[in-house]
Design a protein around this motif. Structure first.
Motif, PDB file in Angstrom:
ATOM      1  N   ARG A   1       9.845  14.375 -11.877  1.00  0.00           N
ATOM      2  CA  ARG A   1       8.909  13.248 -11.944  1.00  0.00           C
ATOM      3  C   ARG A   1       7.615  13.560 -12.703  1.00  0.00           C
ATOM      4  O   ARG A   1       6.782  12.687 -12.880  1.00  0.00           O
ATOM      5  CB  ARG A   1       8.553  12.790 -10.523  1.00  0.00           C
ATOM      6  CG  ARG A   1       9.748  12.238  -9.750  1.00  0.00           C
ATOM      7  CD  ARG A   1       9.337  11.733  -8.382  1.00  0.00           C
ATOM      8  NE  ARG A   1       8.376  10.653  -8.443  1.00  0.00           N
ATOM      9  CZ  ARG A   1       8.688   9.355  -8.456  1.00  0.00           C
ATOM     10  NH1 ARG A   1       9.956   8.979  -8.386  1.00  0.00           N
ATOM     11  NH2 ARG A   1       7.729   8.441  -8.514  1.00  0.00           N
TER      12      ARG A   1
ATOM     13  N   THR B   1       7.007  -4.399  -9.963  1.00  0.00           N
ATOM     14  CA  THR B   1       8.269  -4.121  -9.279  1.00  0.00           C
ATOM     15  C   THR B   1       9.391  -3.849 -10.280  1.00  0.00           C
ATOM     16  O   THR B   1       9.305  -4.213 -11.447  1.00  0.00           O
ATOM     17  CB  THR B   1       8.703  -5.306  -8.394  1.00  0.00           C
ATOM     18  OG1 THR B   1       9.062  -6.410  -9.220  1.00  0.00           O
ATOM     19  CG2 THR B   1       7.605  -5.724  -7.433  1.00  0.00           C
TER      20      THR B   1
ATOM     21  N   ARG C   1       1.335  -7.152   5.239  1.00  0.00           N
ATOM     22  CA  ARG C   1       1.899  -8.097   6.221  1.00  0.00           C
ATOM     23  C   ARG C   1       1.423  -7.756   7.619  1.00  0.00           C
ATOM     24  O   ARG C   1       1.345  -8.617   8.465  1.00  0.00           O
ATOM     25  CB  ARG C   1       3.423  -8.162   6.136  1.00  0.00           C
ATOM     26  CG  ARG C   1       4.106  -6.827   6.199  1.00  0.00           C
ATOM     27  CD  ARG C   1       5.587  -6.970   5.928  1.00  0.00           C
ATOM     28  NE  ARG C   1       6.208  -5.660   5.749  1.00  0.00           N
ATOM     29  CZ  ARG C   1       7.484  -5.461   5.641  1.00  0.00           C
ATOM     30  NH1 ARG C   1       8.306  -6.484   5.670  1.00  0.00           N
ATOM     31  NH2 ARG C   1       7.968  -4.250   5.478  1.00  0.00           N
TER      32      ARG C   1
ATOM     33  N   LYS D   1       0.971   2.553   9.851  1.00  0.00           N
ATOM     34  CA  LYS D   1       1.433   2.960   8.517  1.00  0.00           C
ATOM     35  C   LYS D   1       0.437   2.498   7.443  1.00  0.00           C
ATOM     36  O   LYS D   1       0.055   3.264   6.562  1.00  0.00           O
ATOM     37  CB  LYS D   1       2.820   2.338   8.266  1.00  0.00           C
ATOM     38  CG  LYS D   1       3.458   2.781   6.973  1.00  0.00           C
ATOM     39  CD  LYS D   1       4.819   2.105   6.787  1.00  0.00           C
ATOM     40  CE  LYS D   1       5.279   2.188   5.343  1.00  0.00           C
ATOM     41  NZ  LYS D   1       6.279   1.188   5.003  1.00  0.00           N
TER      42      LYS D   1
ATOM     43  N   THR E   1       6.786   3.828 -15.256  1.00  0.00           N
ATOM     44  CA  THR E   1       6.586   5.269 -15.081  1.00  0.00           C
ATOM     45  C   THR E   1       6.447   5.561 -13.599  1.00  0.00           C
ATOM     46  O   THR E   1       6.353   4.632 -12.781  1.00  0.00           O
ATOM     47  CB  THR E   1       5.353   5.732 -15.883  1.00  0.00           C
ATOM     48  OG1 THR E   1       5.368   7.167 -15.978  1.00  0.00           O
ATOM     49  CG2 THR E   1       4.035   5.283 -15.242  1.00  0.00           C
TER      50      THR E   1
ATOM     51  N   THR F   1       5.491  -4.169  -4.235  1.00  0.00           N
ATOM     52  CA  THR F   1       6.389  -4.236  -3.079  1.00  0.00           C
ATOM     53  C   THR F   1       7.806  -3.852  -3.509  1.00  0.00           C
ATOM     54  O   THR F   1       8.156  -3.976  -4.692  1.00  0.00           O
ATOM     55  CB  THR F   1       6.436  -5.683  -2.549  1.00  0.00           C
ATOM     56  OG1 THR F   1       6.661  -6.558  -3.663  1.00  0.00           O
ATOM     57  CG2 THR F   1       5.142  -6.063  -1.884  1.00  0.00           C
TER      58      THR F   1
ATOM     59  N   ALA G   1       0.840  -1.203   0.000  1.00  0.00           N
ATOM     60  CA  ALA G   1       0.000   0.000   0.000  1.00  0.00           C
ATOM     61  C   ALA G   1       0.874   1.252   0.000  1.00  0.00           C
ATOM     62  O   ALA G   1       0.599   2.222   0.703  1.00  0.00           O
ATOM     63  CB  ALA G   1      -0.924  -0.009   1.223  1.00  0.00           C
ATOM     64  N   GLY G   2       1.939   1.210  -0.792  1.00  0.00           N
ATOM     65  CA  GLY G   2       2.840   2.364  -0.890  1.00  0.00           C
ATOM     66  C   GLY G   2       2.445   3.260  -2.057  1.00  0.00           C
ATOM     67  O   GLY G   2       1.266   3.376  -2.400  1.00  0.00           O
ATOM     68  N   ASN G   3       3.453   3.870  -2.682  1.00  0.00           N
ATOM     69  CA  ASN G   3       3.189   4.830  -3.767  1.00  0.00           C
ATOM     70  C   ASN G   3       2.420   4.194  -4.920  1.00  0.00           C
ATOM     71  O   ASN G   3       1.402   4.711  -5.373  1.00  0.00           O
ATOM     72  CB  ASN G   3       4.522   5.373  -4.303  1.00  0.00           C
ATOM     73  CG  ASN G   3       5.342   6.059  -3.230  1.00  0.00           C
ATOM     74  OD1 ASN G   3       4.884   6.989  -2.582  1.00  0.00           O
ATOM     75  ND2 ASN G   3       6.565   5.594  -3.017  1.00  0.00           N
ATOM     76  N   VAL G   4       2.922   3.062  -5.401  1.00  0.00           N
ATOM     77  CA  VAL G   4       2.314   2.419  -6.573  1.00  0.00           C
ATOM     78  C   VAL G   4       0.967   1.801  -6.208  1.00  0.00           C
ATOM     79  O   VAL G   4      -0.036   1.998  -6.910  1.00  0.00           O
ATOM     80  CB  VAL G   4       3.270   1.355  -7.165  1.00  0.00           C
ATOM     81  CG1 VAL G   4       2.573   0.511  -8.229  1.00  0.00           C
ATOM     82  CG2 VAL G   4       4.511   2.031  -7.739  1.00  0.00           C
TER      83      VAL G   4
ATOM     84  N   ALA H   1       4.908   6.563  -9.979  1.00  0.00           N
ATOM     85  CA  ALA H   1       3.650   6.172  -9.340  1.00  0.00           C
ATOM     86  C   ALA H   1       2.579   7.248  -9.507  1.00  0.00           C
ATOM     87  O   ALA H   1       1.394   6.937  -9.677  1.00  0.00           O
ATOM     88  CB  ALA H   1       3.896   5.908  -7.855  1.00  0.00           C
TER      89      ALA H   1
HETATM   90  N1  LIG Z   1       7.501   4.666  -6.736  1.00  0.00           N
HETATM   91  C1  LIG Z   1       7.426   4.675  -8.061  1.00  0.00           C
HETATM   92  O1  LIG Z   1       7.317   5.737  -8.711  1.00  0.00           O
HETATM   93  C2  LIG Z   1       7.457   3.358  -8.800  1.00  0.00           C
HETATM   94  C3  LIG Z   1       7.076   3.335 -10.155  1.00  0.00           C
HETATM   95  C4  LIG Z   1       7.054   2.120 -10.837  1.00  0.00           C
HETATM   96  C5  LIG Z   1       7.414   0.948 -10.180  1.00  0.00           C
HETATM   97  N2  LIG Z   1       7.811   1.005  -8.887  1.00  0.00           N
HETATM   98  C6  LIG Z   1       8.168  -0.257  -8.224  1.00  0.00           C
HETATM   99  O2  LIG Z   1       7.003  -0.659  -7.499  1.00  0.00           O
HETATM  100  C7  LIG Z   1       7.381  -1.273  -6.267  1.00  0.00           C
HETATM  101  C8  LIG Z   1       6.733  -0.517  -5.104  1.00  0.00           C
HETATM  102  O3  LIG Z   1       7.227   0.818  -5.104  1.00  0.00           O
HETATM  103  P1  LIG Z   1       6.592   1.896  -4.108  1.00  0.00           P
HETATM  104  O4  LIG Z   1       7.281   3.172  -4.411  1.00  0.00           O
HETATM  105  O5  LIG Z   1       5.115   1.806  -4.154  1.00  0.00           O
HETATM  106  O6  LIG Z   1       7.119   1.327  -2.703  1.00  0.00           O
HETATM  107  P2  LIG Z   1       6.735   1.821  -1.238  1.00  0.00           P
HETATM  108  O7  LIG Z   1       6.022   3.133  -1.314  1.00  0.00           O
HETATM  109  O8  LIG Z   1       7.946   1.676  -0.418  1.00  0.00           O
HETATM  110  O9  LIG Z   1       5.637   0.729  -0.772  1.00  0.00           O
HETATM  111  C9  LIG Z   1       5.978  -0.610  -0.649  1.00  0.00           C
HETATM  112  C10 LIG Z   1       4.847  -1.321   0.059  1.00  0.00           C
HETATM  113  O10 LIG Z   1       5.177  -2.715   0.131  1.00  0.00           O
HETATM  114  C11 LIG Z   1       4.793  -3.182   1.414  1.00  0.00           C
HETATM  115  N3  LIG Z   1       5.512  -4.405   1.752  1.00  0.00           N
HETATM  116  C12 LIG Z   1       6.818  -4.562   2.054  1.00  0.00           C
HETATM  117  N4  LIG Z   1       7.086  -5.859   2.307  1.00  0.00           N
HETATM  118  C13 LIG Z   1       5.915  -6.530   2.145  1.00  0.00           C
HETATM  119  C14 LIG Z   1       5.536  -7.888   2.286  1.00  0.00           C
HETATM  120  N5  LIG Z   1       6.445  -8.844   2.589  1.00  0.00           N
HETATM  121  N6  LIG Z   1       4.243  -8.239   2.081  1.00  0.00           N
HETATM  122  C15 LIG Z   1       3.321  -7.297   1.737  1.00  0.00           C
HETATM  123  N7  LIG Z   1       3.625  -5.975   1.593  1.00  0.00           N
HETATM  124  C16 LIG Z   1       4.902  -5.612   1.815  1.00  0.00           C
HETATM  125  C17 LIG Z   1       5.094  -2.029   2.333  1.00  0.00           C
HETATM  126  O11 LIG Z   1       4.339  -2.135   3.520  1.00  0.00           O
HETATM  127  P3  LIG Z   1       4.959  -2.232   5.010  1.00  0.00           P
HETATM  128  O12 LIG Z   1       6.437  -1.989   4.904  1.00  0.00           O
HETATM  129  O13 LIG Z   1       4.228  -1.184   5.770  1.00  0.00           O
HETATM  130  O14 LIG Z   1       4.600  -3.597   5.456  1.00  0.00           O
HETATM  131  C18 LIG Z   1       4.597  -0.860   1.487  1.00  0.00           C
HETATM  132  O15 LIG Z   1       3.197  -0.674   1.649  1.00  0.00           O
HETATM  133  C19 LIG Z   1       8.911  -1.271  -6.232  1.00  0.00           C
HETATM  134  O16 LIG Z   1       9.383  -2.515  -6.673  1.00  0.00           O
HETATM  135  C20 LIG Z   1       9.291  -0.155  -7.214  1.00  0.00           C
HETATM  136  O17 LIG Z   1      10.558  -0.364  -7.827  1.00  0.00           O
HETATM  137  C21 LIG Z   1       7.825   2.168  -8.168  1.00  0.00           C
END
Ligand SMILES: NC(=O)c1ccc[n+]([C@@H]2O[C@H](COP(=O)([O-])OP(=O)(O)OC[C@H]3O[C@@H](n4cnc5c(N)ncnc54)[C@H](OP(=O)(O)O)[C@@H]3O)[C@@H](O)[C@H]2O)c1
Length: 209
Positions: free
Chosen positions: A199, A90, A31, A37, A128, A66, A8-11, A130
């Motif tokens: 961005r 990812t 998890r 958070k 691209t 994730t 539940a992060g950016n993406v 998020a």
């Molecule tokens: N940000 C971007 O602009 C972007 C764009 C395209 C692709 N991506 C890719 O998309 C992925 C996510 O990026 P993001 O920026 O959204 O990351 P993020 O904001 O750090 O969010 C990651 C999420 O994953 C959760 N998580 C971690 N370990 C987990 C587990 N074992 N089981 C279930 N949930 C878990 C975290 O929750 P908790 O830690 O609270 O458990 C958090 O909600 C990455 O691989 C990134 O390279 C990112």
């Protein structure tokens, strides 16, 4: 469609916003569904978080949003995903964002497919930023989103989910095309952070008239 988003992060939050607006039923797999958070992240979306296995079993589509380092553990926490469509957003980034941990002769998506036995894996939503995935963006040209995967029957649904998030959805062929789509994400990051674009931009595809 019923969609479980792992992360539940950016993406995850951006895609949930777009897909909820498009009428899909979205639940997060977290998890620790009760953590402050997670609650803060999903509360403003008005959505629920469940343990990953419960979220995945209740859904036809499972979305991996994730950090790369947590991806295998997140998949393992879902139990069997056989027969599910698994969308891998990812990128196997190095910790300092200087490049990819693997590529050219394999891809993160192919690793995901080997970890999620029997799931129909697609690479999508990795190319691209998020903030471009929440739908309703006003770019002069529609941003493009490539979709790569091997399971033909599931492909139309993934293409539709890309359209529902505001993209021109383009079929990029088999899952091995993720070897190209993950470096494309690296190019987006490179242009954003090292070449001064920031961005607030997206790739689009244009055709000769
Ligand atoms: N940000 C971007 O602009 C972007 C764009 C395209 C692709 N991506 C890719 O998309 C992925 C996510 O990026 P993001 O920026 O959204 O990351 P993020 O904001 O750090 O969010 C990651 C999420 O994953 C959760 N998580 C971690 N370990 C987990 C587990 N074992 N089981 C279930 N949930 C878990 C975290 O929750 P908790 O830690 O609270 O458990 C958090 O909600 C990455 O691989 C990134 O390279 C990112």
């Amino acid at each position: 469609m019923k969609i479980a988003i792992l992360g539940a992060g950016n993406v995850g939050a951006a895609l949930a916003t777009a897909w909820s607006a498009a009428g899909h039923t979205v639940v997060f797999g977290a998890r620790d569904p009760q953590s402050p958070k997670t609650a803060a992240a999903i509360g403003k979306l008005g959505l629920r978080a469940l343990p990953p296995a419960q979220a995945a079993q209740a859904s036809e589509i499972v979305v991996l949003a994730t950090p790369w380092s947590a991806t295998r553990a997140a998949l393992e926490s879902c139990g069997s995903l056989a027969g599910k469509t698994l969308i891998d957003c990812t990128n196997p980034l190095k910790a300092d964002l200087s490049g990819l941990e693997l590529g050219t002769e394999t891809s993160g998506a192919e690793h995901v497919a080997s970890w999620a036995s029997g799931a129909h894996v697609f690479k999508c939503f990795n190319q691209t930023g998020a903030e471009n995935m929440a739908g309703n963006l006003r770019y002069a040209a529609k941003p493009v989103m490539f979709v790569a995967g091997d399971h033909a029957p599931a492909r139309p649904a993934v293409l539709q989910l890309a359209r529902d998030a505001g993209f021109e959805a383009v079929d990029a062929g088999p899952l091995t095309s993720a070897r190209l789509l993950e470096p494309l994400a690296m190019l987006w990051i490179h242009l954003a952070y090292r070449c001064g674009l920031g961005r607030e931009y997206a790739f689009a595809l244009t055709r000769r008239a």
